[in-house]
Every structure is written in structure tokens, then in C-alpha cells.
Design a protein around this motif. Sequence first.
Motif, short mmCIF file in Angstrom:
data_model
loop_
_atom_site.label_atom_id
_atom_site.label_comp_id
_atom_site.label_asym_id
_atom_site.label_seq_id
_atom_site.Cartn_x
_atom_site.Cartn_y
_atom_site.Cartn_z
N GLY A 221 0.56 -1.13 -0.07
CA GLY A 221 -0.08 0.16 -0.05
C GLY A 221 0.97 1.04 0.06
O GLY A 221 2.11 1.25 -0.12
N LYS A 222 0.03 2.28 0.08
CA LYS A 222 0.80 3.60 0.33
C LYS A 222 1.81 3.75 1.49
O LYS A 222 1.46 3.21 2.47
CB LYS A 222 -0.03 4.99 -0.07
CG LYS A 222 -0.81 4.80 -1.45
CD LYS A 222 -1.62 6.09 -1.52
CE LYS A 222 -2.03 5.89 -2.79
NZ LYS A 222 -1.52 6.70 -3.91
N THR A 223 2.64 4.76 1.49
CA THR A 223 3.46 4.69 2.57
C THR A 223 3.46 6.23 3.22
O THR A 223 4.27 7.33 2.61
CB THR A 223 5.14 4.53 2.16
OG1 THR A 223 5.02 3.22 1.32
CG2 THR A 223 6.17 4.85 2.96
N PRO A 224 2.73 6.54 4.37
CA PRO A 224 2.53 7.46 4.94
C PRO A 224 3.54 7.74 6.19
O PRO A 224 3.52 7.60 7.15
CB PRO A 224 1.36 7.42 5.78
CG PRO A 224 1.12 6.12 5.73
CD PRO A 224 1.87 5.14 4.62
N LEU A 225 4.89 8.12 5.30
CA LEU A 225 5.97 8.08 6.30
C LEU A 225 5.98 9.05 7.53
O LEU A 225 6.31 9.02 8.38
CB LEU A 225 7.43 8.44 5.41
CG LEU A 225 8.77 8.48 6.02
CD1 LEU A 225 9.10 7.66 6.92
CD2 LEU A 225 9.92 8.66 5.05
N ALA A 226 5.50 10.25 7.06
CA ALA A 226 5.27 11.50 7.96
C ALA A 226 4.43 10.91 9.15
O ALA A 226 4.63 11.20 10.22
CB ALA A 226 4.57 12.63 7.03
N ALA A 227 3.45 10.14 8.89
CA ALA A 227 2.61 9.58 9.92
C ALA A 227 3.10 8.82 10.79
O ALA A 227 3.05 8.90 12.20
CB ALA A 227 1.31 8.92 9.25
N GLY A 228 4.39 7.80 10.24
CA GLY A 228 4.98 6.96 11.00
C GLY A 228 5.97 7.81 11.92
O GLY A 228 6.10 7.39 13.08
N LEU A 229 6.45 8.77 11.50
CA LEU A 229 7.40 9.62 12.05
C LEU A 229 6.82 10.28 13.15
O LEU A 229 7.09 10.25 14.72
CB LEU A 229 8.22 10.80 11.53
CG LEU A 229 9.10 10.29 10.29
CD1 LEU A 229 9.33 11.37 9.27
CD2 LEU A 229 10.27 9.75 11.09
#
Length: 177
Positions: free
Chosen positions: A63-71
Motif C-alpha cells: 500500500g501507500k507509504t505515509p512516512l510522515a504519519a509514522g514519524l
Amino acid sequence: SMAARKRMKAVKGAILSLLQDAYVKRDQIGMIAFRKGQAELILPVTRSVDAASKHLKGIPTGGKTPLAAGLVKGYETILSEKRKNKGTWPVMIVVSDGRANESFTGLSANPDIWNECLAIARRIGAEGIPSLVLDTEQGYVRLGRAQQLAEALGAEYRMLDHTDDQRLLSTLRSTLS
């Protein structure tokens, strides 16, 4: 993708090995996965190898990668742990190729997704939280975004060309010691 599943398997193996080390050292480890528009605390901060095994079994990939949300989720988790235990010395470890394609707000049409990630990383770095970015980017075309993320975090950076749990574990142990 198959590469993502391989990386996740390596991360799971390394985390379980770190937990075994942590049990002896009385350290704690947590894990956040970010995909499909959200970041989720997959493994609440723990010393328990049994609990980790149960939580880590079904981590999905793709799926898509919400890196900011992970951070953001990682940062919030670290702050929560520091409030609970004043003696906590947190280290944020980000395992990523840096190819974020979904914003924190969930809008994939946002043209500034990468700048959003960097801005959040800079805020985390400004807090002085020690960090490590493990770059899993593979292929002929490399954007170098994980290294840019490490710079924004003020983090140590390591490239993992062929991700396996022993190499990842070796890198983590040398960095954390």
C-alpha cells in the motif's frame, strides 16, 4: 511487494533478537508500522519476548507509504514513554527506503509530501532524540531520501543493501551499544 515482505521479516527477526538482549539489559522496544494512510503501534513498548512474538506475527506490508504519519506516531510514542518513565533514554530507529507517497493528512495528491516528512523529521531532531535511519532502498534508481531523512533527524545513517535479520541485528547492536 516481495522486497517489502523480505524487509519486514528481517525487521521482525531483528526486533525479537533485540528483545532477548533487552530482557537481560532491562531495555524496552516498541514498533510502529506505517501503511495505507496510517501509522499504527504494532508492538507497544515492552520487554516481553512472548508479547513481541504475538504482535509481530501479522504485520502487513504494501500500500501507500505515509512516512510522515509514522514519524509522528513514533515521536508521540517516545514522548508518552518519557512521561511514564523519567529514566527513559529513547532511540528512534526508522527502517525505510524513504519513498513516502502519502501525506500525514492522507492526501496522496499533496505535492509536498517529501517536504512534509523532512519538516516533521527536523522537529523530532530538534528535540534531541537520538535516531538511526536504516536505508532499505534497492534497485538501479536510488533517490537517497532515507539519507536526507537521517540528516533532517540529525540521525546516524546506515545503508542496508541486502536486508536480512542478522545484518540488521548486527547494525542495530553496534549502533545502540
